[in-house]
Design an enzyme around this catalytic site. Structure first.
Site, PDB file in Angstrom:
ATOM      1  N   THR A 172       7.348 -41.287   4.441  1.00 38.55           N
ATOM      2  CA  THR A 172       7.723 -41.787   5.610  1.00 38.55           C
ATOM      3  C   THR A 172       7.596 -43.486   5.579  1.00 38.55           C
ATOM      4  O   THR A 172       7.891 -44.120   6.350  1.00 38.55           O
ATOM      5  CB  THR A 172       7.278 -41.452   6.826  1.00 38.55           C
ATOM      6  OG1 THR A 172       5.821 -41.368   6.670  1.00 38.55           O
ATOM      7  CG2 THR A 172       7.708 -40.039   7.265  1.00 38.55           C
ATOM      8  N   GLY A 173       7.042 -44.057   4.530  1.00 40.35           N
ATOM      9  CA  GLY A 173       6.737 -45.384   4.446  1.00 40.35           C
ATOM     10  C   GLY A 173       8.035 -46.244   4.071  1.00 40.35           C
ATOM     11  O   GLY A 173       9.137 -45.489   3.610  1.00 40.35           O
ATOM     12  N   ARG A 174       8.264 -47.602   4.533  1.00 38.47           N
ATOM     13  CA  ARG A 174       9.314 -48.401   4.324  1.00 38.47           C
ATOM     14  C   ARG A 174      10.236 -48.190   2.944  1.00 38.47           C
ATOM     15  O   ARG A 174      11.413 -47.831   2.962  1.00 38.47           O
ATOM     16  CB  ARG A 174       9.041 -49.805   4.606  1.00 38.47           C
ATOM     17  CG  ARG A 174      10.068 -50.584   5.175  1.00 38.47           C
ATOM     18  CD  ARG A 174       9.643 -51.917   5.539  1.00 38.47           C
ATOM     19  NE  ARG A 174       8.935 -52.649   4.493  1.00 38.47           N
ATOM     20  CZ  ARG A 174       9.387 -54.099   4.026  1.00 38.47           C
ATOM     21  NH1 ARG A 174      10.345 -54.475   4.417  1.00 38.47           N
ATOM     22  NH2 ARG A 174       8.811 -54.582   2.978  1.00 38.47           N
ATOM     23  N   GLU A 175       9.457 -48.462   2.170  1.00 39.32           N
ATOM     24  CA  GLU A 175      10.055 -48.468   0.685  1.00 39.32           C
ATOM     25  C   GLU A 175      10.684 -46.948   0.190  1.00 39.32           C
ATOM     26  O   GLU A 175      11.391 -46.643  -0.272  1.00 39.32           O
ATOM     27  CB  GLU A 175       9.154 -49.184  -0.261  1.00 39.32           C
ATOM     28  CG  GLU A 175       8.936 -50.646   0.044  1.00 39.32           C
ATOM     29  CD  GLU A 175      10.382 -51.419  -0.153  1.00 39.32           C
ATOM     30  OE1 GLU A 175      11.270 -50.970  -0.778  1.00 39.32           O
ATOM     31  OE2 GLU A 175      10.478 -52.219   1.048  1.00 39.32           O
ATOM     32  N   THR A 203       2.852 -47.018  -6.799  1.00 41.89           N
ATOM     33  CA  THR A 203       1.805 -47.854  -6.067  1.00 41.89           C
ATOM     34  C   THR A 203       1.353 -48.940  -7.064  1.00 41.89           C
ATOM     35  O   THR A 203       0.922 -48.700  -8.366  1.00 41.89           O
ATOM     36  CB  THR A 203       0.744 -46.947  -5.646  1.00 41.89           C
ATOM     37  OG1 THR A 203       1.208 -46.139  -4.996  1.00 41.89           O
ATOM     38  CG2 THR A 203      -0.309 -47.954  -4.865  1.00 41.89           C
ATOM     39  N   GLU A 204       1.330 -50.266  -6.667  1.00 37.17           N
ATOM     40  CA  GLU A 204       0.741 -51.384  -7.330  1.00 37.17           C
ATOM     41  C   GLU A 204      -0.863 -51.732  -6.930  1.00 37.17           C
ATOM     42  O   GLU A 204      -1.225 -51.148  -5.934  1.00 37.17           O
ATOM     43  CB  GLU A 204       1.334 -52.672  -7.115  1.00 37.17           C
ATOM     44  CG  GLU A 204       2.794 -52.565  -7.325  1.00 37.17           C
ATOM     45  CD  GLU A 204       3.569 -54.088  -6.992  1.00 37.17           C
ATOM     46  OE1 GLU A 204       2.666 -55.181  -7.084  1.00 37.17           O
ATOM     47  OE2 GLU A 204       4.558 -54.103  -6.611  1.00 37.17           O
ATOM     48  N   GLU A 254       5.245 -57.133 -23.226  1.00 36.94           N
ATOM     49  CA  GLU A 254       4.851 -58.536 -22.768  1.00 36.94           C
ATOM     50  C   GLU A 254       3.423 -58.682 -23.534  1.00 36.94           C
ATOM     51  O   GLU A 254       2.898 -57.911 -24.103  1.00 36.94           O
ATOM     52  CB  GLU A 254       4.437 -58.501 -21.248  1.00 36.94           C
ATOM     53  CG  GLU A 254       5.507 -58.311 -20.412  1.00 36.94           C
ATOM     54  CD  GLU A 254       5.421 -58.153 -18.948  1.00 36.94           C
ATOM     55  OE1 GLU A 254       4.403 -58.106 -18.498  1.00 36.94           O
ATOM     56  OE2 GLU A 254       6.475 -58.013 -18.228  1.00 36.94           O
ATOM     57  N   HIS A 282     -13.255 -60.920 -24.224  1.00 36.44           N
ATOM     58  CA  HIS A 282     -13.853 -60.830 -25.572  1.00 36.44           C
ATOM     59  C   HIS A 282     -14.012 -59.451 -26.000  1.00 36.44           C
ATOM     60  O   HIS A 282     -13.608 -58.841 -27.315  1.00 36.44           O
ATOM     61  CB  HIS A 282     -15.173 -61.667 -25.371  1.00 36.44           C
ATOM     62  CG  HIS A 282     -15.329 -62.812 -26.484  1.00 36.44           C
ATOM     63  ND1 HIS A 282     -14.112 -63.814 -26.166  1.00 36.44           N
ATOM     64  CD2 HIS A 282     -15.945 -63.098 -27.218  1.00 36.44           C
ATOM     65  CE1 HIS A 282     -14.602 -64.614 -27.267  1.00 36.44           C
ATOM     66  NE2 HIS A 282     -15.521 -64.331 -27.723  1.00 36.44           N
TER      67      HIS A 282
END
Ligand code: SF4
Lengths: 402, 81, 298
Positions: C17-20, C97-98, C215, C256
């Site tokens: 139900t979250g926006r995204e 999720t980030e 990367e 290191h």
């Protein structure tokens, strides 16, 4: 997020790791002298900086009397190391050391587990030991689901042939280090050197921990206890006012990202995204001989106002002549919304979008509307048939004409 | 009126407190506000944030709300099927 | 065929139900994916575009077969959501999720391994098998995804979600479709690395070549090079390396003690060298990828 040595030690002491009897930070030579008087014996003074190479730079000095300690403190407090001014000078008593060890915990991102590292050759760079004396290093992964267990630490230490009371004492220390690592969301916990004194007891002579930035909320209690405020970012290089302003713009509005603003010396402002696209585009600009004025990452469909403010910030930077607005083919960011934000920012800065925007290359979601907006303002744009590399080339060519 | 978007609400709709409440509720970028007297407030600083989501059109009678794309020869947003 | 997902894969969305998440639900359904339920605690009984919402994963898994889950809950709840999915027997988790703390990611991945489940991500846009299904936000709206992605013989793996679409769009324009494209996630620890997905592509008869986007930072490319040499992969690989400029930036290198575990493969230049030594072609520009790939396929 880096911790100073004194903070690292305070954190590790909470798990019971043994520190020198007196270990305190002085902000002035007089304070350092007072600590030395309390110790009443030989002391070591260490610059508190968030950078390596402290020893070589003269940031570590020894003193045998409170007077010597004061003058040593004065030298250290004045000394900048790699551009970092010290936060203070740590004064500790010095005891005769029988042997130095290394103990560390870090994530092995391929095994996806934390790994304990131990060596009976402490006090030097652990990388050097790994290269020249691999038989003196032991590594052991441990579970993140089981509680960090003593037996793992014991296996690690004993694998170097250590036994007797030395094994038992070291086991405790390494296990405590592993527990600190887990409990405080660290990405690095290192004691180097870990010293065995002539009486057989152990103390942490130097310690270094990094906490993961993502865990700051969760670790707020300990951060508060150590006096580390939310404004302390602890980056490798302190952010410039331009970068701070960039971070503020990103933080004001939760809709999308307009972040990671980094300042450079060039004349071409960049409104670019997203993460990978920004890296690719920045490389492309440089390959064409362009001089970027900044790096940034927009993405996640930022609001019009956020992109507008970012654009204004970049245009306000001295030396910026034009901006290039570029992203990879977008799916969740909208072309029209970015176009609106950038054009608004250019107009509010008092410029003509047709002149200030060198190129707009963001194809993808809502591109029809986006391209209509750009045409209306006479901005040169391109669709997905023009590569990111070529779009960057067009921007650079325009800078060279202008 | 924003730089890119203009939102017009017919007086018949903007005078009805129930319609105003609904508009305030549906718009994801807070373009509609409710005045103290229950009337409609169009929050100018948010108008350019319009996502063309059509939720305000869905929430009202046809023709009551017009969302105009100023960059597209004044074309009004229409409800998709 | 494809790897990881097909048109028959059934999955749920945790945090639906979250926006995204609402957007992702719509996009995936429109693309033809089979979403059999969603979870948002306390919201049972609701629907999102016709997908029923439940309070727990087990409520869905007890009723119907669930192959996968998209996890798109706020970072502090992600570990619990992943545990819930794994313990309900789900085998493929896409974690969108980030900013999940690394310790939490390590725990999710460790549990997944114990239960023979697989995690894609975190911090990723998911998986798409063009013409079959998509699981996550890759490609955006179904109509946009159909423009950028097309069915074909190339497997794609990328640390950047956005660049997954860019690369596939370039391949599509050159007539090279994709079997499956995976946004593997940008974090230091991820559920599935290049080398861990390679065996799946190697086993997929339809996949004839691989493109990766990488990367600087981390040992994953070195690990891929190792896999290619040791396991004698049958697939030609073309890689693109972004962020070459970072080599010249002091202070952006990695820790290191990290290098002794990870090997000294941090910079872009060193990574390129390792990849090339393993017979992987490194493209200078995105638009060079199709021609390089065609040469290797010929
Ligand atoms: S279209 Fe959507 S965003 Fe625009 S005014 Fe209506 S409700 Fe608000």
């Amino acid at each position: 997020m880096r911790f100073y040595e004194f903070e690292s030690k305070a954190l590790l002491a909470k798990q019971g790791l043994p520190l020198p009897a007196v270990s305190r930070v002085a902000g002035t030579p007089a304070e350092a002298g007072a600590i030395a008087r309390e110790i009443a014996g030989p002391v070591v003074l260490k610059s508190q900086v968030l950078t390596g190479g402290r020893m070589k730079a003269g940031g570590v000095l020894f003193a045998d009397s409170p007077d010597e300690c004061e003058s040593a403190a004065e030298k250290i407090l004045k000394l900048e190391i790699n551009g970092h001014a010290p936060r203070g000078v740590l004064v500790e008593g010095r005891a005769p050391v029988a042997q130095e060890y290394y103990a560390g915990v870090i994530y092995d991102v391929l095994a996806k587990l934390p790994v304990m590292i131990f060596s009976d050759m402490g006090g030097i760079d652990i990388e050097e030991v790994a290269e020249k004396h691999p038989q003196h290093i032991a590594k052991l992964h441990f579970s993140t689901i089981l509680p960090p267990s003593d037996f793992r630490a014991k296996e690690l230490v004993s694998s170097l042939g250590i036994s007797g009371s030395e094994l038992n004492r070291l086991t405790r220390i390494v296990a405590q280090l592993a527990r600190s690592f887990t409990q405080y969301s660290l990405t690095l916990a290192e004691i180097n050197p870990l010293a065995r004194l002539e009486d057989g007891s152990f103390i942490c002579l130097d310690a270094h921990v990094d906490m993961e930035a993502e865990a700051r909320d969760r670790q707020q209690a300990i951060l508060e206890e150590l006096g580390i405020g939310p404004d302390e970012t602890r980056q490798a290089r302190p952010p410039t006012p331009f970068e701070i302003r960039g971070a503020q713009i990103d933080a004001v509005d939760h809709r999308g990202v307009a972040g990671n603003v980094v300042e450079f010396d060039g004349d071409l402002g960049l409104v670019i995204g997203a993460g990978g696209g920004s890296l690719t585009l920045f490389d492309a600009i440089r390959r064409h001989g362009g001089k970027p004025a900044n790096y940034c990452e927009i993405g996640g469909n930022p609001s019009v106002s956020k992109t507008c403010e970012l654009t204004k910030l970049i245009l306000s930077k001295t030396g910026v002549r034009k901006i290039a607005v570029m992203m990879n083919v977008v799916s969740n960011t909208r072309v029209d919304i970015v176009a609106r934000g950038v054009i608004k920012g250019v107009i509010e800065s008092g410029y003509d979008p047709a002149h200030k925007i060198a190129i707009f290359r963001i194809p993808g979601s809502w591109e029809q509307d986006g391209f209509k907006i750009l045409s209306k303002y006479g901005v040169e744009y391109c669709d997905r048939s023009v590569s990111m590399f070529d779009a960057a080339g067009r921007a650079v060519a325009k800078m060279q004409q202008a | 009126m924003g730089l890119f978007i203009e939102v017009q609400v017919a007086p018949e709709a903007s005078s009805k407190p129930a319609v105003v409440k609904k508009l305030v509720e549906v718009c994801p970028v807070n373009i509609f506000g409710e005045r103290e007297d229950g009337g409609l407030d169009i929050i100018e600083s948010n108008v350019d944030e319009c996502t063309l989501c059509e939720l305000c059109l869905d929430a009202t009678e046809p023709g009551a709300v017009r969302v105009i794309k100023l960059y597209d020869q004044g074309q009004a947003l229409e409800r998709s099927a | 065929m494809s790897i990881l997902i097909t048109r028959d894969t059934t999955f749920i969305i945790q945090g639906i139900t979250g926006r995204e998440a609402v957007n992702v639900t719509r996009e995936c359904l429109d693309y033809g994916s089979k979403i059999v339920g969603g979870v948002t605690p306390g919201r049972a009984g609701r629907e999102v575009y016709g997908v029923p919402v439940y309070d727990t994963v087990a409520q869905i898994a007890s009723k119907t077969r669930v192959d996968g889950s998209i996890i798109t809950v706020p970072a502090p709840f992600a570990r619990d959501a992943a545990f819930e999915a794994i313990e309900a027997g789900i085998k493929t988790m896409v974690i969108v999720t980030e900013r999940i703390p690394r310790g939490d990611v390590a725990q999710m991945v460790e549990l997944a391994k114990l239960r023979a489940a697989r995690i894609i991500g975190p911090n990723c846009l998911g998986i798409i098998s063009p013409g079959e299904a998509k699981m996550g936000g890759l490609g955006g709206r179904a109509e946009d995804a159909r423009k950028a992605f097309s069915k074909g013989p190339i497997g794609v793996m990328s640390r950047s979600g956005g660049m997954t679409t860019e690369i596939c769009n370039t391949l599509t324009a050159a007539g090279l479709g994709q079997s499956t494209a995976v946004s593997i996630g940008g974090d230091a620890i991820i559920g599935s690395t290049y080398a861990e997905l390679m065996p799946l592509f190697d086993a997929d008869e339809e996949t004839k070549g691989i493109v990766i986007y990488s990367e600087p930072g981390g040992p994953m490319e070195a690990d891929l090079a190792r896999y290619v040499k040791e396991e004698k992969s049958r697939l030609p690989i073309v890689a693109f390396m972004a962020g070459r400029f970072m080599d010249e930036m002091p202070g952006m290198r990695f820790g290191h003690a990290g290098t002794i575990v990870e090997g000294k493969a941090d910079t872009a230049a060193e990574k390129i060298q390792r990849l090339e030594e393993a017979g992987i072609t490194v493209a200078e520009r995105i638009e060079d990828i199709p021609a390089l790939l065609k040469k290797r396929l010929a």
